[in-house]
Design an enzyme around this catalytic site. Structure first.
Site, PDB file in Angstrom:
ATOM      1  N   ASP A  40      51.203  50.878  41.616  1.00  0.00           N
ATOM      2  CA  ASP A  40      50.876  49.808  40.677  1.00  0.00           C
ATOM      3  C   ASP A  40      51.308  50.169  39.260  1.00  0.00           C
ATOM      4  OD1 ASP A  40      49.771  48.494  42.721  1.00  0.00           O
ATOM      5  OD2 ASP A  40      47.711  48.469  41.957  1.00  0.00           O
ATOM      6  N   ALA A  41      51.107  51.444  38.902  1.00  0.00           N
ATOM      7  CA  ALA A  41      51.415  51.851  37.528  1.00  0.00           C
ATOM      8  C   ALA A  41      52.912  51.688  37.238  1.00  0.00           C
ATOM      9  CB  ALA A  41      50.995  53.299  37.321  1.00  0.00           C
ATOM     10  N   GLU A  42      53.726  51.981  38.240  1.00  0.00           N
ATOM     11  CA  GLU A  42      55.173  51.820  38.034  1.00  0.00           C
ATOM     12  C   GLU A  42      55.539  50.347  37.921  1.00  0.00           C
ATOM     13  OE1 GLU A  42      58.195  54.239  40.311  1.00  0.00           O
ATOM     14  OE2 GLU A  42      56.307  54.902  41.187  1.00  0.00           O
ATOM     15  N   SER A  89      44.486  36.035  33.255  1.00  0.00           N
ATOM     16  CA  SER A  89      44.483  37.490  33.399  1.00  0.00           C
ATOM     17  C   SER A  89      44.338  38.108  32.009  1.00  0.00           C
ATOM     18  CB  SER A  89      45.727  37.974  34.125  1.00  0.00           C
ATOM     19  OG  SER A  89      46.859  37.447  33.532  1.00  0.00           O
ATOM     20  N   LEU A  90      44.519  39.405  31.917  1.00  0.00           N
ATOM     21  CA  LEU A  90      44.344  40.091  30.632  1.00  0.00           C
ATOM     22  C   LEU A  90      45.641  40.743  30.221  1.00  0.00           C
ATOM     23  CD1 LEU A  90      40.960  41.931  31.348  1.00  0.00           C
ATOM     24  CD2 LEU A  90      41.307  40.048  29.742  1.00  0.00           C
ATOM     25  N   GLU A 119      33.706  47.118  28.022  1.00  0.00           N
ATOM     26  CA  GLU A 119      33.186  47.096  29.399  1.00  0.00           C
ATOM     27  C   GLU A 119      34.118  47.897  30.291  1.00  0.00           C
ATOM     28  OE1 GLU A 119      33.046  43.014  30.579  1.00  0.00           O
ATOM     29  OE2 GLU A 119      31.744  42.461  28.918  1.00  0.00           O
ATOM     30  N   LYS A 121      36.541  48.295  33.367  1.00  0.00           N
ATOM     31  CA  LYS A 121      37.404  47.383  34.115  1.00  0.00           C
ATOM     32  C   LYS A 121      37.305  47.773  35.591  1.00  0.00           C
ATOM     33  CE  LYS A 121      41.919  45.257  34.157  1.00  0.00           C
ATOM     34  NZ  LYS A 121      42.129  45.343  35.593  1.00  0.00           N
ATOM     35  N   ASP A 123      37.914  47.907  39.423  1.00  0.00           N
ATOM     36  CA  ASP A 123      39.124  47.721  40.228  1.00  0.00           C
ATOM     37  C   ASP A 123      38.731  47.131  41.581  1.00  0.00           C
ATOM     38  OD1 ASP A 123      41.706  47.782  40.997  1.00  0.00           O
ATOM     39  OD2 ASP A 123      41.801  49.944  41.346  1.00  0.00           O
ATOM     40  N   GLU A 179      33.608  40.714  39.527  1.00  0.00           N
ATOM     41  CA  GLU A 179      34.520  41.493  40.351  1.00  0.00           C
ATOM     42  C   GLU A 179      33.743  42.041  41.559  1.00  0.00           C
ATOM     43  OE1 GLU A 179      37.605  41.608  38.961  1.00  0.00           O
ATOM     44  OE2 GLU A 179      38.628  43.308  39.903  1.00  0.00           O
ATOM     45  N   TYR A 231      30.901  39.721  34.862  1.00  0.00           N
ATOM     46  CA  TYR A 231      31.322  40.047  33.497  1.00  0.00           C
ATOM     47  C   TYR A 231      31.526  38.836  32.584  1.00  0.00           C
ATOM     48  CZ  TYR A 231      35.852  39.215  35.692  1.00  0.00           C
ATOM     49  OH  TYR A 231      36.887  38.669  36.390  1.00  0.00           O
ATOM     50  N   LYS A 318      44.404  50.193  30.035  1.00  0.00           N
ATOM     51  CA  LYS A 318      44.564  50.728  31.391  1.00  0.00           C
ATOM     52  C   LYS A 318      44.665  52.253  31.341  1.00  0.00           C
ATOM     53  CE  LYS A 318      45.752  48.193  34.830  1.00  0.00           C
ATOM     54  NZ  LYS A 318      46.800  47.284  35.029  1.00  0.00           N
ATOM     55  N   CYS A 412      65.660  60.922  65.094  1.00  0.00           N
ATOM     56  CA  CYS A 412      64.289  60.410  64.984  1.00  0.00           C
ATOM     57  C   CYS A 412      63.295  61.486  65.427  1.00  0.00           C
ATOM     58  CB  CYS A 412      64.140  59.158  65.861  1.00  0.00           C
ATOM     59  SG  CYS A 412      62.440  58.561  65.949  1.00  0.00           S
ATOM     60  N   CYS A 415      61.693  60.129  68.950  1.00  0.00           N
ATOM     61  CA  CYS A 415      62.424  59.922  70.210  1.00  0.00           C
ATOM     62  C   CYS A 415      63.787  60.613  70.220  1.00  0.00           C
ATOM     63  CB  CYS A 415      62.589  58.431  70.489  1.00  0.00           C
ATOM     64  SG  CYS A 415      63.685  57.621  69.317  1.00  0.00           S
ATOM     65  N   CYS A 430      65.664  54.261  62.906  1.00  0.00           N
ATOM     66  CA  CYS A 430      65.823  54.663  64.294  1.00  0.00           C
ATOM     67  C   CYS A 430      66.207  53.406  65.079  1.00  0.00           C
ATOM     68  CB  CYS A 430      64.509  55.249  64.817  1.00  0.00           C
ATOM     69  SG  CYS A 430      64.509  55.393  66.614  1.00  0.00           S
ATOM     70  N   CYS A 436      61.308  54.020  71.441  1.00  0.00           N
ATOM     71  CA  CYS A 436      60.794  55.012  70.491  1.00  0.00           C
ATOM     72  C   CYS A 436      59.267  54.931  70.444  1.00  0.00           C
ATOM     73  CB  CYS A 436      61.387  54.744  69.110  1.00  0.00           C
ATOM     74  SG  CYS A 436      60.673  55.768  67.817  1.00  0.00           S
TER      75      CYS A 436
HETATM   76  S1  IVH Z   1      37.220  39.747  31.660  1.00  0.00           S
HETATM   77  C1  IVH Z   1      39.997  35.870  30.785  1.00  0.00           C
HETATM   78  N1  IVH Z   1      35.956  41.924  32.301  1.00  0.00           N
HETATM   79  O1  IVH Z   1      40.491  42.406  35.514  1.00  0.00           O
HETATM   80  C2  IVH Z   1      39.936  37.091  31.608  1.00  0.00           C
HETATM   81  N2  IVH Z   1      37.776  41.264  33.665  1.00  0.00           N
HETATM   82  O2  IVH Z   1      43.386  40.753  34.624  1.00  0.00           O
HETATM   83  C3  IVH Z   1      38.557  37.601  31.652  1.00  0.00           C
HETATM   84  N3  IVH Z   1      38.168  42.742  35.567  1.00  0.00           N
HETATM   85  O3  IVH Z   1      41.120  40.475  37.944  1.00  0.00           O
HETATM   86  C4  IVH Z   1      38.475  38.842  32.407  1.00  0.00           C
HETATM   87  N4  IVH Z   1      36.545  44.148  35.163  1.00  0.00           N
HETATM   88  O4  IVH Z   1      38.613  40.240  37.464  1.00  0.00           O
HETATM   89  C5  IVH Z   1      36.963  41.098  32.607  1.00  0.00           C
HETATM   90  N5  IVH Z   1      34.696  43.817  32.730  1.00  0.00           N
HETATM   91  C6  IVH Z   1      35.700  42.992  33.067  1.00  0.00           C
HETATM   92  C7  IVH Z   1      36.521  43.204  34.194  1.00  0.00           C
HETATM   93  C8  IVH Z   1      37.556  42.320  34.453  1.00  0.00           C
HETATM   94  C9  IVH Z   1      37.544  43.852  35.974  1.00  0.00           C
HETATM   95  C10 IVH Z   1      39.339  42.148  36.253  1.00  0.00           C
HETATM   96  C11 IVH Z   1      39.341  40.661  36.376  1.00  0.00           C
HETATM   97  C12 IVH Z   1      40.793  40.353  36.592  1.00  0.00           C
HETATM   98  C13 IVH Z   1      41.459  41.455  35.841  1.00  0.00           C
HETATM   99  C14 IVH Z   1      42.045  40.898  34.549  1.00  0.00           C
END
Ligand code: IVH
Length: 675
Positions: A40-42, A89-90, A119, A121, A123, A179, A231, A318, A412, A415, A430, A436
């Site tokens: 994901d990071a890449e 999204s953020l 807060e 984040k 995952d 989440e 959240y 991140k 392989c 096999c 293969c 196989c």
């Molecule tokens: S606030 C308008 N707060 O991060 C967007 N998001 O791209 C408000 N996530 O999948 C999002 N922890 O579900 C917010 N404390 C937190 C969060 C959080 C995880 C997730 C969110 C979304 C992604 C944002």
């Protein structure tokens, strides 16, 4: 302002196009094939580079650039659930500098008297819970940000979600955002159990949470002990002034709100919180991949507003992916279900990214040599909170003298067939598809997996045992197994035999798209299979489809079309279809299964789309129109009901004007889709 020289622009254009191609490729691997190739990071890094270039050269931005997208598409397993307020999204920051740059933009917008809230984040998976007058009425995934998937039944099984909110005086409609996650301790236990049963473990808690939440059978969700942090809200009917007050109110209403939320008066305080939680990230029983920083006051948030993708009042910092060093004991290769041979490093066990890692992928021959990883090397191992740990590269100073270059095996490992590689491909394969053992067991496991035919109780070890005894050579043989045979397998008693036979019988009547996934056709994952089955609901019709027929399906490109046609031209594959038919498998979807789940506001309409749209790529617009029941054609005629006109339309627009056909813009088109 200085204009960047043309040379830079030309170079940027080249790089932008390259990045878009790469990102689309990885989107496809991730969303369609469910086989990501990079961490994901890449992926984030590619997207960031693209955004940086687009910021510098805004004229290079195109509406279909991956940077302009909000999220993935909703799937068709669940009914569509339109959000009242979009789930955006953020924007991300990866350094103190980027955090400060965001702080400066905020200051420019609203001055420096700003309280922030920090807060964790989480995952996991974003969900939206709709409460009507205090009663939980619908729960949805995020989907594409505008329309999610209705997973109410599954969410109702989460103990933390009250069916009724505490207190009185609740608004008519309240959308609560949070989440869902699987606690790390539960994840470890679940994986241990899966391993003991011979089933393949989940790659990480987020995948396990996603798999558990997107279940057709909510009893499975209920058995998985999912948890949730709330959240914020979407549509709210709010009378409060601050986010922190709202969180307190949500907590008082009986919702789970995280305790480690802190207010911060300055960016220094924000940074201190980020650094603290980066160090302590494994001290909590859920995975976090960063910190979310938000402006506390709602009035200031309103002033700052949002782009179509993300609010300006919030930012995700991140965490960098975790890296550790270890030693390569061995480099081995594994043959997967498609015959692709993947090299991986066997390491001295090392704790990284919240898990013990012994194997790390090296992707393909080209990557091993590009990184020049050798047996005996000290290597950097990276694991972002995501799928596969990987070897970043060797620490050259520590390489013992005389360490030989690693050579990809010629045969392989399963096999012993000589491996082959096409000129334009990175992967060795293969070619011994039928004989196989490694391909057979991987394919069988995949055929039976929840994303394909969903044969419960047919795990990895059982599959191996069946193949070893020669009772099963391909997935069709599974349907001919008898109780007498199964009784010979170690550990199989009457109950487990009946369970497995019952699951096999139930898996005779799956929708066609599931069978298509299970057939293991290259590039045909869940999404492509659904597109194919929607156009050709009978296997025989699909087998007879011409290349043109296949390519005419929105979302199916020439490579997939050619692959599908080649698959159905191979006599061995046709024999397999015949055997599955004899076993009594469903070979066509009935009428009701063909109909998309949602309402069809454009049923019976013939439309044409021309020009570039702001919010949708051409492919997305066509897909959305077809899902809404429209027939999308390429030329305007008197029979066309209306023409959707984006920016810089061509002659189709003129023709529509000439013929007096109705013309609608993008906004109106989107309205008609929703009706
Ligand atoms: S606030 C308008 N707060 O991060 C967007 N998001 O791209 C408000 N996530 O999948 C999002 N922890 O579900 C917010 N404390 C937190 C969060 C959080 C995880 C997730 C969110 C979304 C992604 C944002």
């Amino acid at each position: 302002m200085d204009q960047p020289p043309d040379r830079d622009r030309a170079e940027a254009q080249r790089r932008v196009e390259e990045l878009r191609t790469q990102i689309r490729h990885h989107d496809y691997r991730y969303h369609v094939l469910d086989e990501p190739e990079i961490a994901d990071a890449e992926y984030d890094e590619l997207l960031r580079e693209l955004k940086r270039l687009e910021e510098r050269f805004p004229e290079l931005i195109t509406p279909d650039s991956p940077s302009q997208r909000v999220g993935g598409r909703p799937s068709e397993l669940f009914a569509p659930a339109p959000h009242l307020t979009p789930m955006l999204s953020l924007d991300n920051a990866f350094s103190r500098e980027e955090l400060d740059a965001w702080g400066k933009r905020i200051e420019r917008g609203i001055g420096n008297e700003v309280d922030f809230v920090c807060e964790l984040k989480i995952d996991g998976l974003a969900v939206s819970l709709l409460y009507e007058r205090g009663f939980f009425t619908r729960g949805a995934t995020r989907g594409d940000g505008r329309v999610g998937e209705d997973i109410t039944a599954n969410l109702r099984t989460l103990k933390q979600i009250p069916h009724r909110l505490a207190g009185t005086d609740h608004p008519d409609r309240l959308e609560i955002r949070g989440e869902v996650y699987l606690p790390v301790s539960v994840f470890d236990k679940l994986n241990r159990e899966l391993g003991e049963r011979g089933d393949r473990p989940f790659a990480n808690p987020r995948n396990a949470a996603a798999g558990s939440l997107r279940q057709k059978d909510s009893a499975v969700t209920a058995s998985r002990a999912l948890a949730l942090w709330i959240y914020g809200t979407g549509t709210h009917g709010r009378r409060l002034e601050r986010h922190t007050e709202e969180l307190a109110a949500l907590r008082a209403a009986g919702l789970p709100v995280n305790q480690v939320i802190e207010r911060a008066g300055s960016l220094d305080d924000v940074w201190a919180y980020c650094e603290k939680w980066q160090r302590q990230r494994h001290d909590v029983d859920y995975q976090i991949d960063g910190v979310v920083i938000k402006v506390d006051r709602f009035a200031l948030r309103d002033e700052l507003g949002a782009t179509s993708k993300a609010p300006r009042w919030a930012l995700a910092f991140k965490f960098p992916p975790e890296e550790r060093t270890s030693t390569v004991q061995q480099i081995a290769v594994n043959t997967g279900r498609t015959g692709k041979v993947t090299p991986f490093a066997v390491l001295d066990p090392v704790f990284v990214g919240g898990a013990r890692v012994t194997y790390a992928t090296l992707h393909n021959d080209h990557e091993v040599h590009r990184k020049d990883v050798r047996v005996g090397d000290t290597v950097i191992v990276r694991r972002a909170g995501d799928v596969i740990p990987e070897v970043v590269g060797p620490v050259l100073e520590k390489r013992p003298a005389g360490t030989p270059v690693w050579e990809f095996p010629t045969h392989c490992p399963s096999c012993s067939t000589a491996l082959v590689r096409k000129e334009d491909e990175a992967d060795w394969r293969c070619p011994n598809k039928a004989g196989c053992p490694s391909q057979s067991v991987e394919w069988l496991f995949y055929f039976a997996s929840p994303g394909a035919m969903d044969i419960n109780h047919l795990g990895y070890e059982t599959g191996k045992a069946l193949l070893r005894r020669g009772w099963v050579r391909d997935p069709a043989d599974v349907y001919f197994l008898t109780a007498e045979r199964l009784a010979e397998l170690p550990g199989f008693k009457e109950k487990s035999i009946q369970n497995l036979l019952g699951a096999i019988a139930a898996a005779k009547n799956r929708p066609i798209w599931r069978l298509l996934v299970g057939l293991n056709i290259r590039r045909v994952g869940e999404h492509v299979a659904q597109l194919l089955a929607r156009r050709f609901p009978a296997i025989d019709a699909l087998a007879a489809a011409s290349l043109d027929d296949l390519q005419a399906i929105a979302g199916i490109g020439p490579e997939i079309a050619a692959g599908v046609q080649a698959w159905f031209s191979d006599p061995e594959n046709l024999a397999l279809i015949g055997k599955l038919r004899r076993a009594g498998l469903r070979m066509r979807d009935d009428e009701s299964a063909q109909k998309p789940a949602g309402p069809q506001p454009l049923a019976g309409k013939t439309i044409v789309i021309t020009g570039t749209m702001k919010q949708l790529s051409r492919e997305e617009a066509t897909g959305a129109a077809e899902a809404a029941g429209a027939r999308v054609t390429s030329s305007v005629s008197k029979r066309t009901d209306f023409v959707v006109v984006g920016e810089s339309p061509g002659t189709k627009h003129e023709k529509a004007v000439a013929l007096g056909v109705e013309i609608v813009d993008e906004a109106e088109f989107l309205r008609r889709l929703r009706r």
